[in-house]
Scaffold this motif. Structure first.
Motif, mmCIF file in Angstrom:
data_model
loop_
_atom_site.group_PDB
_atom_site.id
_atom_site.type_symbol
_atom_site.label_atom_id
_atom_site.label_comp_id
_atom_site.label_asym_id
_atom_site.label_seq_id
_atom_site.Cartn_x
_atom_site.Cartn_y
_atom_site.Cartn_z
ATOM 1 N N THR A 23 1.038 -5.856 -7.551
ATOM 2 C CA THR A 23 2.056 -4.856 -7.207
ATOM 3 C C THR A 23 1.811 -3.558 -7.970
ATOM 4 N N ASN A 24 0.664 -3.466 -8.593
ATOM 5 C CA ASN A 24 0.305 -2.254 -9.328
ATOM 6 C C ASN A 24 1.332 -1.949 -10.428
ATOM 7 N N GLY A 25 1.770 -2.993 -11.090
ATOM 8 C CA GLY A 25 2.704 -2.834 -12.203
ATOM 9 C C GLY A 25 4.112 -2.440 -11.796
ATOM 10 N N ARG A 26 4.451 -2.610 -10.509
ATOM 11 C CA ARG A 26 5.789 -2.168 -10.077
ATOM 12 C C ARG A 26 6.708 -3.345 -9.767
ATOM 13 N N GLY A 27 6.762 -4.286 -10.690
ATOM 14 C CA GLY A 27 7.723 -5.395 -10.558
ATOM 15 C C GLY A 27 7.134 -6.578 -9.819
ATOM 16 N N LYS B 235 0.838 -1.206 0.000
ATOM 17 C CA LYS B 235 0.000 0.000 0.000
ATOM 18 C C LYS B 235 0.874 1.258 0.000
ATOM 19 N N ALA B 236 1.980 1.178 0.778
ATOM 20 C CA ALA B 236 2.850 2.347 0.876
ATOM 21 C C ALA B 236 3.882 2.391 -0.252
ATOM 22 N N GLY B 237 3.920 1.332 -1.081
ATOM 23 C CA GLY B 237 4.888 1.281 -2.180
ATOM 24 C C GLY B 237 6.316 1.107 -1.679
ATOM 25 N N LYS B 238 6.476 0.410 -0.530
ATOM 26 C CA LYS B 238 7.823 0.210 0.043
ATOM 27 C C LYS B 238 8.251 -1.246 -0.109
ATOM 28 N N ILE C 281 1.076 -14.647 -1.290
ATOM 29 C CA ILE C 281 1.782 -13.355 -1.302
ATOM 30 C C ILE C 281 2.244 -13.042 -2.738
ATOM 31 N N CYS C 282 2.791 -14.080 -3.412
ATOM 32 C CA CYS C 282 3.304 -13.855 -4.767
ATOM 33 C C CYS C 282 2.189 -13.473 -5.739
ATOM 34 N N GLU C 283 0.963 -13.875 -5.427
ATOM 35 C CA GLU C 283 -0.155 -13.555 -6.327
ATOM 36 C C GLU C 283 -0.688 -12.142 -6.106
#
Ligand SMILES: C[S@@+](CC[C@H](N)C(=O)[O-])C[C@H]1O[C@@H](n2cnc3c(N)ncnc32)[C@H](O)[C@@H]1O
Length: 426
Positions: free
Chosen positions: A394-398, A351-354, A389-391
């Motif tokens: 990531t909003n297209g971020r890898g 959510k935080a993109g971290k 978790i892997c599924e």
């Protein structure tokens, strides 16, 4: 559509024994209230008579010692009855608990129905097919310091004193060997793994190298930040804080431990950790001579002076609101065997993109019935939790990736390093 069992009768009685044979099959042995002889009842999900959820519910309702009411029918697999002197049933209906077991003493289960006949065979066949006399082997209950229900009638050995100690060492070694064979994963590149006790230092070192760029950038942000509450790493479910200590005092990375339980940090804990760090720094996993003057001087200080911060609270939605400043400064969320915190870590980081790195262990599937794989399967095993978790999106971020860490026990780390989104995707 479930593969139903046609009800033949309803049994009410006390559960005298329960045994789970694998993830999808367990049975109970029940003493009927109407005095008919004890019978065995199977519950299974591999033949589609129960789904995963009802299978788990049945297991929880079938606590040994409770009185239950069960609708039963003939087993789908007729060979279940073959060669058994007692009646075997199968059930796929909800189990009704008539009277829970409330005694203060734990319920002592009966020996298996299959063993109530006198044990007269003197020979046993080992897993490798070899036939040996029972009197040449040690009783597995006895050597495991449990009472042997057969007592003097047991055909296996019950050694005492020094003989017991020798037999126990041998038995523990054998068990460890078998555990390694059973948990062997051909995809795990680590063939001779380090002891479980070294997991924190191994994980911390892996974090340092894998997230080198993330941590370097995080350190710059940390130094530039004027916020009072700041950190580079959030070590969630950190227990005593071993990883954060290694990160901070070993590698100079500021870290905050999020752990609801306040643990004592005795002096010997610091000594043990410092010694581990020393062995790591000098590249020797052998025990050096700790009494040597030079080593003692070295051990008086740590390589770095960054001490972790502790927050004795849970990581949950409220935490993310209450500690928004702190969360905004961190670059990496980590969790080693982080129990119920594993999925909240992943969700908060995404959510935080971290970046995040978690090493999942227990799953707590009963409390998390909404966690399902894309295939629809309920998440009940560590492997399924890793896949779950892997599924995640990531909003297209890898991609979310996995790696194996070099220690015994649950050692798959699931991690994510967020990449920049491509221009056109913004
Ligand atoms: C198995 S211990 C692992 C401790 C440490 N990471 C280690 O490997 O030694 C799991 C820890 O998770 C903590 N925990 C469980 N749920 C949590 C949550 N939502 N937030 C933070 N910690 C949590 C428990 O208090 C417990 O100390």
């Amino acid at each position: 559509m479930l593969n139903d069992i046609k009800t033949v009768c309803t049994i009410t009685g006390q559960i005298r024994r329960r045994r789970k044979l694998c993830k999808f099959l367990f049975f109970i042995e029940i003493q009927h209230n109407d005095q008919t002889p004890n019978s065995q009842i199977f519950f299974r999900s591999d033949d589609d008579s129960l789904d995963d959820e009802s299978f788990q519910d049945s297991y929880r309702s079938c606590r040994p010692g409770q009185v239950v009411q069960v609708e039963v029918g003939e087993p789908h697999d007729p060979t279940e009855q073959k060669g058994k002197s007692y009646k075997v049933w199968q059930c796929n209906k909800p189990v009704v608990v008539v009277a829970p077991y409330t005694d203060r003493e734990p319920f002592v289960q009966d020996p298996p129905l299959s063993s109530t006949k006198p044990d007269v065979t003197q020979v046993i066949e080992l897993a490798n097919g070899q036939k040996v006399q029972k009197s040449d082997l040690v009783c597995k209950y006895w050597v495991n310091k449990n009472p042997c229900e057969r007592g003097e009638r047991c055909l296996f050995q019950h050694p005492v004193g020094e003989e017991f100690e020798k037999a126990r060492i041998q038995w523990l070694e054998e068990r460890e060997k078998n555990r390694k064979i059973a948990t062997h994963n051909p995809e795990d590149p680590h063939k001779s793994k380090k002891p479980h006790g070294l997991r924190a230092i191994i994980f911390a070192e892996w974090v340092r190298t894998t997230f080198k760029d993330v941590l370097e950038e995080g350190l710059i942000n940390y130094n530039n930040s004027t916020l009072e509450s700041k950190s580079v790493v959030l070590d969630v479910a950190g227990g005593k804080g071993e990883i954060s200590y290694v990160l901070g005092r070993g590698f100079g990375i500021p870290s905050t431990v999020i752990e609801p339980v306040k643990r004592k940090l005795p002096n010997y804990w610091f000594t043990r950790l410092r010694r581990l760090m020393y062995r790591f720094e000098t590249g020797t996993m052998e025990q050096p001579d700790w009494k040597s003057k030079d080593i003692q001087i070295d051990l008086m200080s740590w390589p770095c002076n960054v001490t972790p911060t502790y927050l004795h609270t849970l990581l949950d939605d409220q935490f993310l609101i209450d500690y928004a400043d702190l969360v905004s400064t961190v670059s990496l969320f980590i969790g080693l065997h982080s129990d119920q915190a594993t999925i909240p870590i992943v969700d908060a980081a995404l959510k935080a993109g971290k970046a995040f790195a978690v090493v999942p262990c227990c799953v707590f599937s009963h409390d998390n019935r909404t966690r399902r794989l894309k295939s629809g399967e309920l998440v009940t095993t560590t492997e399924q939790q890793i896949q779950y978790i892997c599924e995640k999106d990531t909003n297209g971020r890898g991609q979310i990736k996995t790696a194996y860490l070099d220690f015994e026990g649950k050692n798959v780390v699931v991690y994510w390093i967020p990449s920049q989104k491509k221009e056109e995707e913004f």
